[in-house]
Design a protein around this motif. Structure first.
Motif, mmCIF file in Angstrom:
data_model
loop_
_atom_site.group_PDB
_atom_site.id
_atom_site.type_symbol
_atom_site.label_atom_id
_atom_site.label_comp_id
_atom_site.label_asym_id
_atom_site.label_seq_id
_atom_site.Cartn_x
_atom_site.Cartn_y
_atom_site.Cartn_z
ATOM 1 N N GLN A 117 -1.289 50.640 -10.408
ATOM 2 C CA GLN A 117 -2.142 49.961 -9.435
ATOM 3 C C GLN A 117 -3.083 50.929 -8.734
ATOM 4 O O GLN A 117 -4.264 50.631 -8.525
ATOM 5 N N ILE A 118 -2.559 52.092 -8.351
ATOM 6 C CA ILE A 118 -3.383 53.068 -7.625
ATOM 7 C C ILE A 118 -4.573 53.491 -8.466
ATOM 8 O O ILE A 118 -5.714 53.559 -7.993
ATOM 9 N N VAL A 119 -4.330 53.757 -9.758
ATOM 10 C CA VAL A 119 -5.423 54.141 -10.653
ATOM 11 C C VAL A 119 -6.385 52.982 -10.843
ATOM 12 O O VAL A 119 -7.613 53.139 -10.772
ATOM 13 N N ALA A 120 -5.844 51.785 -11.100
ATOM 14 C CA ALA A 120 -6.685 50.625 -11.378
ATOM 15 C C ALA A 120 -7.557 50.254 -10.188
ATOM 16 O O ALA A 120 -8.742 49.929 -10.343
ATOM 17 N N ASP A 121 -6.999 50.288 -8.985
ATOM 18 C CA ASP A 121 -7.779 49.949 -7.794
ATOM 19 C C ASP A 121 -8.928 50.926 -7.595
ATOM 20 O O ASP A 121 -10.043 50.531 -7.245
ATOM 21 N N GLU A 122 -8.638 52.201 -7.784
ATOM 22 C CA GLU A 122 -9.679 53.202 -7.578
ATOM 23 C C GLU A 122 -10.750 53.107 -8.659
ATOM 24 O O GLU A 122 -11.937 53.311 -8.398
ATOM 25 N N ALA A 123 -10.340 52.802 -9.886
ATOM 26 C CA ALA A 123 -11.303 52.699 -10.987
ATOM 27 C C ALA A 123 -12.072 51.387 -10.952
ATOM 28 O O ALA A 123 -13.156 51.284 -11.531
ATOM 29 N N GLY A 124 -11.524 50.355 -10.285
ATOM 30 C CA GLY A 124 -12.138 49.038 -10.315
ATOM 31 C C GLY A 124 -11.853 48.322 -11.613
ATOM 32 O O GLY A 124 -12.725 47.649 -12.181
ATOM 33 N N ALA A 125 -10.627 48.453 -12.115
ATOM 34 C CA ALA A 125 -10.262 47.896 -13.415
ATOM 35 C C ALA A 125 -9.606 46.535 -13.261
ATOM 36 O O ALA A 125 -8.984 46.227 -12.239
ATOM 37 N N ASP A 126 -9.735 45.737 -14.305
ATOM 38 C CA ASP A 126 -9.063 44.445 -14.394
ATOM 39 C C ASP A 126 -7.569 44.705 -14.595
ATOM 40 O O ASP A 126 -7.171 45.361 -15.560
ATOM 41 N N TRP A 127 -6.731 44.183 -13.676
ATOM 42 C CA TRP A 127 -5.292 44.448 -13.743
ATOM 43 C C TRP A 127 -4.680 43.953 -15.049
ATOM 44 O O TRP A 127 -3.678 44.487 -15.514
ATOM 45 N N ARG A 128 -5.295 42.943 -15.654
ATOM 46 C CA ARG A 128 -4.777 42.408 -16.913
ATOM 47 C C ARG A 128 -5.051 43.342 -18.086
ATOM 48 O O ARG A 128 -4.556 43.113 -19.190
ATOM 49 N N LYS A 129 -5.837 44.381 -17.842
ATOM 50 C CA LYS A 129 -6.209 45.304 -18.910
ATOM 51 C C LYS A 129 -5.742 46.724 -18.589
ATOM 52 O O LYS A 129 -6.420 47.707 -18.882
ATOM 53 N N VAL A 130 -4.569 46.796 -17.956
ATOM 54 C CA VAL A 130 -3.974 48.079 -17.601
ATOM 55 C C VAL A 130 -2.611 48.189 -18.265
ATOM 56 O O VAL A 130 -1.816 47.248 -18.214
ATOM 57 N N ALA A 131 -2.353 49.295 -18.916
ATOM 58 C CA ALA A 131 -1.068 49.553 -19.568
ATOM 59 C C ALA A 131 -0.489 50.849 -19.017
ATOM 60 O O ALA A 131 -1.166 51.604 -18.308
ATOM 61 N N VAL A 132 0.776 51.106 -19.326
ATOM 62 C CA VAL A 132 1.439 52.320 -18.861
ATOM 63 C C VAL A 132 2.200 52.969 -20.008
ATOM 64 O O VAL A 132 2.552 52.309 -20.990
ATOM 65 N N GLU A 133 2.438 54.261 -19.873
ATOM 66 C CA GLU A 133 3.329 54.974 -20.780
ATOM 67 C C GLU A 133 4.020 56.077 -19.992
ATOM 68 O O GLU A 133 3.523 56.528 -18.954
ATOM 69 N N ALA A 134 5.188 56.468 -20.456
ATOM 70 C CA ALA A 134 5.914 57.544 -19.780
ATOM 71 C C ALA A 134 5.176 58.859 -19.965
ATOM 72 O O ALA A 134 4.725 59.182 -21.072
ATOM 73 N N ALA A 135 5.036 59.608 -18.903
ATOM 74 C CA ALA A 135 4.369 60.902 -18.984
ATOM 75 C C ALA A 135 5.258 61.909 -19.701
ATOM 76 O O ALA A 135 6.478 61.915 -19.502
ATOM 77 N N PRO A 136 4.686 62.760 -20.530
ATOM 78 C CA PRO A 136 5.488 63.809 -21.161
ATOM 79 C C PRO A 136 5.848 64.880 -20.147
ATOM 80 O O PRO A 136 5.279 64.933 -19.047
ATOM 81 N N ILE A 137 6.795 65.723 -20.500
ATOM 82 C CA ILE A 137 7.176 66.827 -19.617
ATOM 83 C C ILE A 137 6.038 67.833 -19.578
ATOM 84 O O ILE A 137 5.607 68.347 -20.614
ATOM 85 N N SER A 138 5.537 68.100 -18.382
ATOM 86 C CA SER A 138 4.397 69.007 -18.238
ATOM 87 C C SER A 138 4.285 69.473 -16.797
ATOM 88 O O SER A 138 4.583 68.710 -15.863
ATOM 89 N N PRO A 139 3.815 70.708 -16.579
ATOM 90 C CA PRO A 139 3.561 71.174 -15.207
ATOM 91 C C PRO A 139 2.533 70.327 -14.478
ATOM 92 O O PRO A 139 2.478 70.334 -13.253
ATOM 93 N N ALA A 140 1.702 69.585 -15.227
ATOM 94 C CA ALA A 140 0.698 68.733 -14.591
ATOM 95 C C ALA A 140 1.338 67.647 -13.743
ATOM 96 O O ALA A 140 0.690 67.080 -12.867
ATOM 97 N N TYR A 141 2.618 67.340 -14.005
ATOM 98 C CA TYR A 141 3.305 66.282 -13.269
ATOM 99 C C TYR A 141 4.376 66.846 -12.333
ATOM 100 O O TYR A 141 5.258 66.113 -11.878
ATOM 101 N N ALA A 142 4.314 68.120 -12.045
ATOM 102 C CA ALA A 142 5.282 68.728 -11.129
ATOM 103 C C ALA A 142 5.111 68.142 -9.727
ATOM 104 O O ALA A 142 4.013 67.774 -9.318
#
Length: 766
Positions: free
Chosen positions: A78-103
């Protein structure tokens, strides 16, 4: 795809992923996401691509947190979609891989005493640079302590803003206008009456740089109280709900791989025990048995089906012997009593020195808390496979990197050769911070040479799962001569260093027996929330460290789950001793705490508070949790609860719970309400049940039916209201449960005239 100054090619083997907003990603980290055919990587949190013949533009958001039913998957998207102005019906998710980017640097700072003992006194105020470096070095990816919004809302908004800016630039070039004049909504870019869909702009948009400083929307995402009345359709329906309702959702236990076999396991008694004997021949006649795998502290059977494996492991009647301390409730009670009455206290927190005032206290009360089970609906499950030299692991875990390390050690492979596929958990309450099952399934897989799924039985979940710590506390209070004020307060907790113990297991991979050696030291995190916010001139919190010689673990609510119980119960006892009405007694001591006062008054209005008078069956309690986020900033979550309860034939009956909650700016009202409702029910469950003692390492209540948990028919009417606040948002996941037990205990006093000073609530007079 072409390599330009704006980006770089990654993952070309799977269609060519273009990292669009590379300046937004720390350059010292490799790109964590891999795009599929037709997809483009925007940054560490976002991919964008087309489906359905190119007519729709789909945003795929990477979720770096464990979904345990709390709705974090929906919140992140939701946070990404609201900021981008995206249609909520066209938003998907996936588990993030292990990475320092998600520390998670916020969690790293909060846990500083666990990984940086020299700075233990700093706690969450530890240097933010050190905390970030530690988090990235791990990397520390863990879902705990409600840090998700504090750690990830900003980078998630930046990801959405990057995509919005690029789409706007592409549209502006077509229209010959300034891109800053354009806006986005429902996956369209608009300028006046002109509109273009994201899908049509995508090919042009990827050639544009987002601003080096993200241009965020003026208003962060916010659902105002009253905007979405209870029962109204949510603005962002949960992404995981339809599949969970129709049963098609894939949990860890639903994973199926070609040629997969199933394992059941038997652990030794809780504590330090080793396998001493078993009858392998007794399992030989079990149909479908593949093999038996033994380890130092457990025995497993592998079969073509799980029930056959469970039958085989039980048939072998494994026996264990102690090689260290074994959990025993009688010994725990003796140790707690001795520590509380004769131990040497260590002062952890203080304002003034109440000891002189409390030489002859006006009131003294002792509170006791039993060990509590997490008891998630889904038992621990993990699947492992070795393929192409890599160990693959499907597991529901709150700490994927720590699970990867545990599996790598067990299988004797490099961490980089372990691939973790994080699964949603069917409940956790911090049980899935335990990574031992990752090591067990990796060991079994290596020996069997086939894909294998290991699932704990409910008994094994209770036997092997490590409970919340038991503890005892003595509270002393001194009233003024006219009994209008509390002048002195001291809380003395006999509690092991449970945060250090569980931290050593999680962060350093220590074994259960090894971590027990840390219990007899001071641990401020084990006493969080014990310092009352009430304006009391002289107050202090002491800890009496002790070695329980029984393993303890993190638990929903953490220390606040028990410190709120005895703090708010004792405040009520002081109010009664002073002859004061409980709500006004509290408010009178909360000058300068307007948010807490507002919550108390709000809960009173919701419940039609009658003063908690004798036989009313009403009780009130409140609590505040804090999350320092660096630079002196602190996020606060506040809750006040009024309970209406009675005792019937020795059973506690709760008829109503009314909660007024201040969690700052609310990002998703529906999820916030769900979390508070769930927290209230969790708090109720552990007010009236959820606990178990041990005899020779075996839990006395090893089945859900034995834990005294409330049934649906036992659940009370619930009223919830939220404060309208623009303060930084606070995660409600743990807040909802902390004030329930003291509110019920205080209600039972008004109903019965008897004080309930033990969790679960058992009256001293009964």
């Amino acid at each position: 795809m072409r390599l330009t100054r704006r980006g770089l090619l990654v993952g070309a083997g799977v269609g060519g992923a273009l990292l669009i907003a590379f300046p937004l990603l720390p350059r010292r980290h490799p790109v964590p996401l891999v795009a599929g055919k037709g997809e483009h990587v925007v940054d560490a949190f976002l991919k964008v691509g087309r489906i359905k013949g190119g007519k729709d533009c789909i945003l795929t958001v990477a979720v770096p947190l464990c979904e345990m039913g709390q709705g974090i998957t929906t919140l992140v998207a939701q946070i990404v979609a609201d900021e981008a102005g995206a249609d909520w019906r066209k938003v998907a998710v996936e588990a993030a891989p292990i990475s320092p980017a998600y520390a998670d640097p916020v969690l790293s700072a909060k846990w500083a005493p666990l990984w940086m003992p020299a700075f233990a006194s700093l706690g969450a105020d530890a240097d933010s640079t050190l905390a970030r470096l530690h988090a990235e070095r791990g990397p520390l990816m863990a879902t705990a302590d409600g840090t998700a919004l504090a750690a990830f809302e900003a980078p998630l908004r930046e990801a959405g803003a990057a995509l919005r800016a690029m789409m706007a630039q592409a549209a502006a070039a077509k229209w010959g206008v300034g891109w800053e004049e354009c806006d986005t909504k429902d996956s369209f870019v608009s300028h006046g009456k002109k509109r273009l869909p994201f899908a049509e702009l995508l090919d042009m948009a990827v050639d544009y740089d987002p601003p080096s400083v993200p241009v965020l929307r003026a208003e962060p995402p916010r659902d105002a109280p009253g905007q979405f009345p209870e029962g109204a359709p949510p603005r962002h329906p949960r992404l995981d709900l339809p599949a969970k309702v129709d049963g098609s959702f894939t949990f860890a236990g639903d994973v199926r791989l070609p040629g997969m076999v199933f394992a059941a396991i038997a652990h030794g008694p809780q504590g330090a025990s080793v396998l001493s004997s078993y009858d392998k021949q007794a399992a030989a006649g079990v149909r479908g048995l593949v093999t038996v795998v033994k380890a130092k502290r457990w025995l497993a059977a592998v079969a073509t089906g799980w029930h056959a494996a469970d039958k085989a492991v039980r048939a072998m009647e494994p026996r264990f012997k102690a090689d260290g301390p074994i959990a025993d409730s009688e010994k725990v009670l003796v140790a707690l009593d001795k520590a509380l009455t004769k131990g040497d206290p260590i002062r952890l927190f203080s304002e003034g020195d109440p000891d002189a005032l409390l030489a002859k206290p006006s009131l003294t009360a002792r509170y006791d808390v039993e060990a509590a089970f997490h008891a998630p609906l889904e038992t621990a499950t993990a699947t492992a496979r070795v393929r192409d030299g890599k160990l693959e692991l499907w597991i529901a875990t709150q700490a994927p990197e720590r699970a990867r390390r545990a599996a790598a050690r067990a299988a004797d492979v490099a961490r980089t050769d372990v691939i973790v596929y994080p699964m949603h958990a069917g409940g956790s309450f911090d049980a899935r911070l335990d990574t031992r099952i990752a090591a067990e399934v990796a060991t079994i897989c290596k020996i069997v040479g086939k894909p294998v799924q290991l699932t704990y039985s409910r008994w094994q979940e209770s036997l092997a799962g490590i409970p919340r710590t038991p503890l005892s506390a003595q509270l002393d209070g001194a009233l003024s001569m006219d009994k209008t004020r509390v002048l002195g307060w001291r809380a003395r907790l006999a509690v092991p260093a449970t945060a250090f113990e569980s931290g050593a297991r999680l962060l350093y991979g220590w074994g259960v027996q090894q971590a027990l050696d840390l219990q007899d030291q001071s641990d401020p995190m084990a006493c969080e929330g014990a310092m009352p916010l009430y304006h009391i001139p002289e107050k202090a919190v002491d800890q009496v460290p002790l070695a329980l010689r029984q393993p303890t673990a993190r638990f929903r609510g953490q220390a606040h789950g028990y410190t709120a119980f005895f703090t708010e119960s004792f405040i009520d006892e002081l109010a009664d001793a002073a002859g004061k009405e409980p709500l006004s007694f509290r408010v009178a001591m909360l000058e300068g705490e307007p948010r807490l006062v507002a919550c108390l008054q709000g809960a009173g209005r919701l419940a039609q508070w009658g003063g908690g008078i004798e036989a009313s069956g009403q009780g009130i309690a409140c609590h505040q949790m804090e999350l320092p986020t660096g630079g002196g900033a602190v996020r606060k979550g506040i809750i006040a609860v009024v309970a209406t309860a009675r005792q019937e034939a020795g059973v506690v009956r709760v008829e109503r719970l009314s909660a007024y909650v201040d969690i700052g700016r609310i990002v998703n009202m529906s999820l916030a309400r769900q979390q508070i409702e769930g927290g209230l029910m969790f708090g109720l469950a552990h007010a009236v049940g959820g606990a178990s003692g041990y005899a020779k390492g075996r839990p006395l209540a090893g089945r859900l039916s034995q834990l005294g948990l409330p049934l649906l028919a036992d659940c009370p009417k619930v009223d919830i209201a939220f404060a309208d606040s623009n303060e930084d948002p606070f995660d409600p996941g743990e807040l909802g449960m902390v004030a329930v037990a003291p509110a019920i205990a205080n209600a039972l006093f008004s109903a019965t005239g008897v004080r309930f000073r033990r969790l679960p609530l058992i009256s001293e007079g009964l």
